[in-house]
Design an enzyme around this catalytic site. Structure first.
Site, short mmCIF file in Angstrom:
data_model
loop_
_atom_site.label_atom_id
_atom_site.label_comp_id
_atom_site.label_asym_id
_atom_site.label_seq_id
_atom_site.Cartn_x
_atom_site.Cartn_y
_atom_site.Cartn_z
N SER A 174 -9.59 1.36 2.77
CA SER A 174 -9.53 2.08 1.88
C SER A 174 -7.81 1.16 1.50
O SER A 174 -7.58 1.78 0.21
CB SER A 174 -8.22 3.56 2.85
OG SER A 174 -7.60 2.38 3.89
N SER A 201 -9.97 -0.75 7.32
CA SER A 201 -9.14 -0.85 5.59
C SER A 201 -8.53 -1.89 5.31
O SER A 201 -8.18 -1.95 4.04
CB SER A 201 -8.23 0.26 5.92
OG SER A 201 -8.98 1.84 5.38
N LYS A 231 0.83 -1.51 0.44
CA LYS A 231 -0.05 0.30 -0.16
C LYS A 231 0.72 1.50 0.00
O LYS A 231 2.07 1.62 0.76
CB LYS A 231 -0.64 -0.30 1.43
CG LYS A 231 -1.45 1.05 1.25
CD LYS A 231 -2.70 0.80 2.22
CE LYS A 231 -3.86 1.88 2.67
NZ LYS A 231 -4.66 1.39 3.76
N1 GLN Z 1 -13.65 3.86 6.87
C1 GLN Z 1 -12.56 3.77 7.94
C2 GLN Z 1 -11.65 6.00 7.74
O1 GLN Z 1 -12.30 6.02 6.33
C3 GLN Z 1 -11.24 3.48 8.07
C4 GLN Z 1 -9.81 4.24 7.24
C5 GLN Z 1 -9.32 3.01 7.32
O2 GLN Z 1 -9.29 2.08 8.39
N2 GLN Z 1 -7.79 3.55 7.36
O3 GLN Z 1 -11.45 6.16 8.62
#
Ligand code: GLN
Length: 455
Positions: A149, A173, A74
């Site tokens: 994400s 994510s 990532k």
């Molecule tokens: N969807 C969650 C957020 O927007 C989790 C994001 C993540 O785990 N990086 O904060």
């Protein structure tokens, strides 16, 4: 072929690391334009690494646990010389000047890093649509979001562009895109894996973890990246048994599985249908199923987002345009801007009692609740995401975007391990089963996944 079998094949010279890399690279060439999973490739360096591994195997020299496996990373984890932008224009020219601890460990074990994967800007999202590189497509439900994400990492594994990928999970994510793309994803216990070199979203919630198509891929990577790191004082300083040992489990006799009523109630009926099927399978494998209730479920999202805003605001103060790239407020997208604005507001001293301290109180309450929930069970099984992924570009209200996270944020708030694996499909779209366990009982999750996988 399972990932562990591929490692064996490479060691036995039935397959070379170079051939494996070429094979992955040809898939990337064929599909990446449509999928947009990889945002930067490091082909020349990967070829060199693969060649060196083949050479050493030929000479009978020792090679590492990941020898010849192709790995995607990532783009918020530092890899020397690559553009570690976290998919934000803020850092669009920021070149990694060092390797994160997890990257050094992968290289030490002869993993072949092929490039960086797409994500939501600064990991703040659930759809991979807010990336400066454009959205990632879901290989197993084309036209739909891959989740986020870490959508690029999940899609890369789903499309067989790499053997294993790393993501980061702050509120879901890793598990959310694993669920939507129909692959396996694992968020370790907080402190199991070093965060040194990860660009934080919210440091008290973030964990790095792997994606793969089978448990041996998850286990091989966890065995490499897990463990104490003097550069990350939150890492746990203990020895654990090898994760790979969990991947041969075929029975759940002596395992108690909790099913939380409220987790099912907030989830679409069709998804519940698929999950109930998995629960039947767990029972067929010998598990005792226990119904549980969790009344504070509505505290999860507000607690999570308050903490996220405050910690993210603080993490972004270094992006003031002096040392790293652009001034974040000037170039970031609307979701990142919202978090900075609200985070700044609620971080002010006069509001801390009103918001942040309340969130911290709720966090300890949820921790206690979860301790109780997990007291008499080995794992909790349920849906990963309560609804199906929307179509790319569809207009989604902020609150609806946040609602994707209701079942995943709890593990981050409480620091427990959690995973997602494919449970089935609804209308041709993959649906994930989430497993959660007590802190440091990551092994129970993996061995439960293994039993399900080996049916
Ligand atoms: N969807 C969650 C957020 O927007 C989790 C994001 C993540 O785990 N990086 O904060």
């Amino acid at each position: 072929m399972k990932i562990i079998e591929k490692v064996e094949a490479i060691k036995n010279q039935d397959l070379t690391a170079t051939e494996n890399l070429e094979q992955m690279y040809s898939v990337i060439e064929e599909k990446n334009e449509e999928i947009n999973a990889f945002v930067e490739l490091d082909q020349a360096r990967a070829e060199k690494v693969a060649k060196d591994i083949d050479e050493r195997i030929k000479n009978g020299e020792k090679t590492g646990k990941l020898a010849g496996l192709v790995i995607g990373i990532k783009c918020n984890i530092n890899v020397e010389d690559l553009i570690i932008s976290a998919a934000s224009p803020t850092l669009k020219e920021y070149q990694g000047s060092y390797n994160a601890t997890v990257i050094n460990r992968i290289l030490d074990e002869d993993g072949v890093i092929i490039g960086l994967t797409n994500m939501d800007e600064f990991a703040a999202g659930s759809s991979t649509e807010t990336s400066m590189y454009g959205p990632t497509n879901n290989p197993n439900a084309l036209g739909h979001i891959p989740g986020g994400s870490s959508g690029g990492s999940a899609a890369a594994v789903a499309a067989n562009m790499c053997d294993i990928a790393l993501g980061s999970d702050t509120g879901g994510s890793i598990r959310n895109p694993a669920s939507h793309c129909g692959v396996m994803g694992f968020k370790p216990t907080y402190g199991m894996v070093s965060r040194q070199g990860l660009l934080d979203l919210a440091m008290s919630l973030d964990q790095i973890g792997p994606f793969a198509n089978d448990t041996t891929g998850l286990a091989l990577m966890l065995d490499v990246i897990a463990g104490y790191d003097p550069y990350d004082t939150t890492t746990i300083n203990k020895e654990f048994t090898p994760f790979i040992d969990d991947t041969t489990n075929t029975s759940l006799e002596n395992t108690t599985v909790g099913v939380v009523k409220e987790f099912m109630e907030v989830t679409d009926e069709k998804i519940d249908g698929v999950i109930n099927n998995s629960i039947d399978q767990l029972s067929d494998l010998g598990a005792e199923i226990k119904e549980l209730t969790f009344e504070d479920i509505d505290l999860g999202l507000p607690t999570y987002y308050l903490i996220n805003y405050v910690e993210f605001f603080s993490a972004t103060r270094k992006y003031d345009g002096r040392k790293y790239g652009e001034r974040i407020e000037e170039v970031c997208g609307p979701e990142v801007a919202r978090r900075i604005q609200i985070g700044s507001y609620i971080s002010q001293k006069e509001f801390s009692g009103k918001y942040y301290n309340k969130a911290l109180q709720a966090r300890s309450l949820l921790r206690n609740d979860f301790n109780d929930l997990l007291k008499d069970v080995d794992v909790i099984a349920g849906p990963t995401v309560p609804k199906l992924p929307h179509k790319i570009g569809e207009t989604i209200e902020t609150m609806d975007m946040y609602a994707y996270d209701i079942l995943t944020v709890l593990a981050n708030i409480t620091g427990i391990p959690a995973s997602s694996m494919k449970a089935g499909d609804v209308d041709g779209i993959p649906v994930g089963l989430q497993l959660q366990a007590k802190p440091e009982e990551d092994h129970k999750i993996l061995s439960t996944m293994s039993a399900l996988e080996n049916i």
